[in-house]
Design an enzyme around this catalytic site. Structure first.
Site, PDB file in Angstrom:
ATOM      1  NE  ARG A  26     -12.682   7.968   4.991  1.00  0.00           N
ATOM      2  CZ  ARG A  26     -13.269   6.792   5.186  1.00  0.00           C
ATOM      3  NH1 ARG A  26     -14.115   6.634   6.173  1.00  0.00           N
ATOM      4  NH2 ARG A  26     -13.000   5.772   4.414  1.00  0.00           N
ATOM      5  CB  ALA A  63      -8.902   6.330   5.186  1.00  0.00           C
ATOM      6  N   GLY A  64      -5.769   4.705   5.782  1.00  0.00           N
ATOM      7  CA  GLY A  64      -4.862   3.735   5.182  1.00  0.00           C
ATOM      8  C   GLY A  64      -4.237   4.270   3.911  1.00  0.00           C
ATOM      9  CG  HIS A  94       7.202  -2.286   6.433  1.00  0.00           C
ATOM     10  ND1 HIS A  94       7.164  -3.371   5.587  1.00  0.00           N
ATOM     11  CD2 HIS A  94       5.910  -2.028   6.780  1.00  0.00           C
ATOM     12  CE1 HIS A  94       5.901  -3.764   5.443  1.00  0.00           C
ATOM     13  NE2 HIS A  94       5.130  -2.969   6.146  1.00  0.00           N
ATOM     14  N   GLY A 119      -3.507   0.639   6.611  1.00  0.00           N
ATOM     15  CA  GLY A 119      -2.229   1.187   7.063  1.00  0.00           C
ATOM     16  C   GLY A 119      -2.385   2.196   8.187  1.00  0.00           C
ATOM     17  CG  ASP A 150       1.191  -2.821   4.544  1.00  0.00           C
ATOM     18  OD1 ASP A 150       0.190  -2.440   5.207  1.00  0.00           O
ATOM     19  OD2 ASP A 150       1.646  -2.147   3.603  1.00  0.00           O
TER      20      ASP A 150
END
Length: 268
Positions: A26, A63-64, A94, A119, A150
């Site tokens: 995913r 899905a992060g 980041h 994420g 985050d």
């Protein structure tokens, strides 16, 4: 186009399309994917791309981060090793993805089918606009594994939907659907799944015919406004609107307005 193993960058006209391509997971983000996504974003910096779409393959957005990866790190090198791994991963996310998306001086649209979690939701939040299929699902997901959030989500989400609703999304372990996301202002449009790709591309293509320099500078003004006083922001607006006179698009725009015709913007 740039075909990474896990992230593809293609362009159709002046629209750059970044596709997360790890459908079996995913489109979960592992270190290699973070790296390729960062490169794809850099690949959209040129003036030939005047709008960008970020999307996922196989009916999911993202899905992060890959939690299996975390478990392996914990087993291999203990909490200390996992600590270093997560510190590096978040820092990379980041510096090489979230900030560069905000620094792209053109509109960036997240096109969300299926799950946008953790994420993956943060990635969508970093974009300028989010559109979704009616099968989209949004989940902060961090609390489910006992994690803090985050990817800029603690900054972007409260500003987008308010602090109480943002906190509700963090505390909840239930995903919200497309209609609820629309009601919250998290997304701006819903399309049937079969029409999502085409409709997003049509929308991006329209934006890609716009005054790209002005779009990019307004994006920068919006972002700087959170740190500014009203007086400071007004001064920035004065500077930007006086500087925009030097662009071909502004000169064309005012002439077209006076001549009662549609402007022909070139993105410069």
């Amino acid at each position: 186009g740039m075909a990474g193993e896990l992230v593809n960058l293609n362009s159709i006209g002046a629209v750059g399309i970044i596709t997360l391509n790890r459908p079996e997971a995913r489109n979960a983000l592992n270190p290699k994917m973070f790296q390729e996504l960062g490169s794809a974003i850099q690949g959209c910096r040129g003036p030939d791309m005047r709008a960008v779409i970020i999307t996922g393959s196989g009916g999911s957005f993202c899905a992060g981060a890959d939690v299996k990866d975390f478990v392996n790190q914990l087993e291999d090198s203990g909490p200390e090793g996992l600590h270093e791994h997560l510190k590096h991963l978040a820092d990379t996310f980041h510096r090489e993805i979230i900030i560069p998306i905000r620094q792209l001086d053109k509109p960036v649209i997240a096109s969300i089918d299926g799950v946008a979690a953790g994420g993956g939701l943060s990635l969508a939040l970093a974009c300028d606009l989010r559109v979704a299929s009616d099968s989209a699902r949004f989940l902060m997901a961090y609390a489910n594994i006992g994690a803090t959030a985050d990817g800029g989500s603690t900054y972007l989400l409260p500003r987008l939907i308010g602090t109480a609703r943002a906190m509700e999304l963090y505390l909840s372990d239930q995903p919200i659907g497309a209609q609820r996301a629309l009601d919250l202002g998290l997304i701006t449009q819903i399309f049937p799944p079969a029409e999502l790709e085409r409709s997003t591309l049509e929308f991006a293509a329209r934006l890609a015919q716009g005054p790209t320099v002005a779009y990019g500078r307004v994006k920068a003004l919006f972002d700087s406004s959170w740190d500014a006083t009203l007086a400071g922001q007004l001064d920035a607006e004065t500077e930007y609107i006086s500087n925009i006179t030097m662009t071909a698009d502004f000169q064309e725009g005012i002439k077209a307005f006076a001549e009662k015709r549609s402007p022909r913007f070139q993105g410069r």
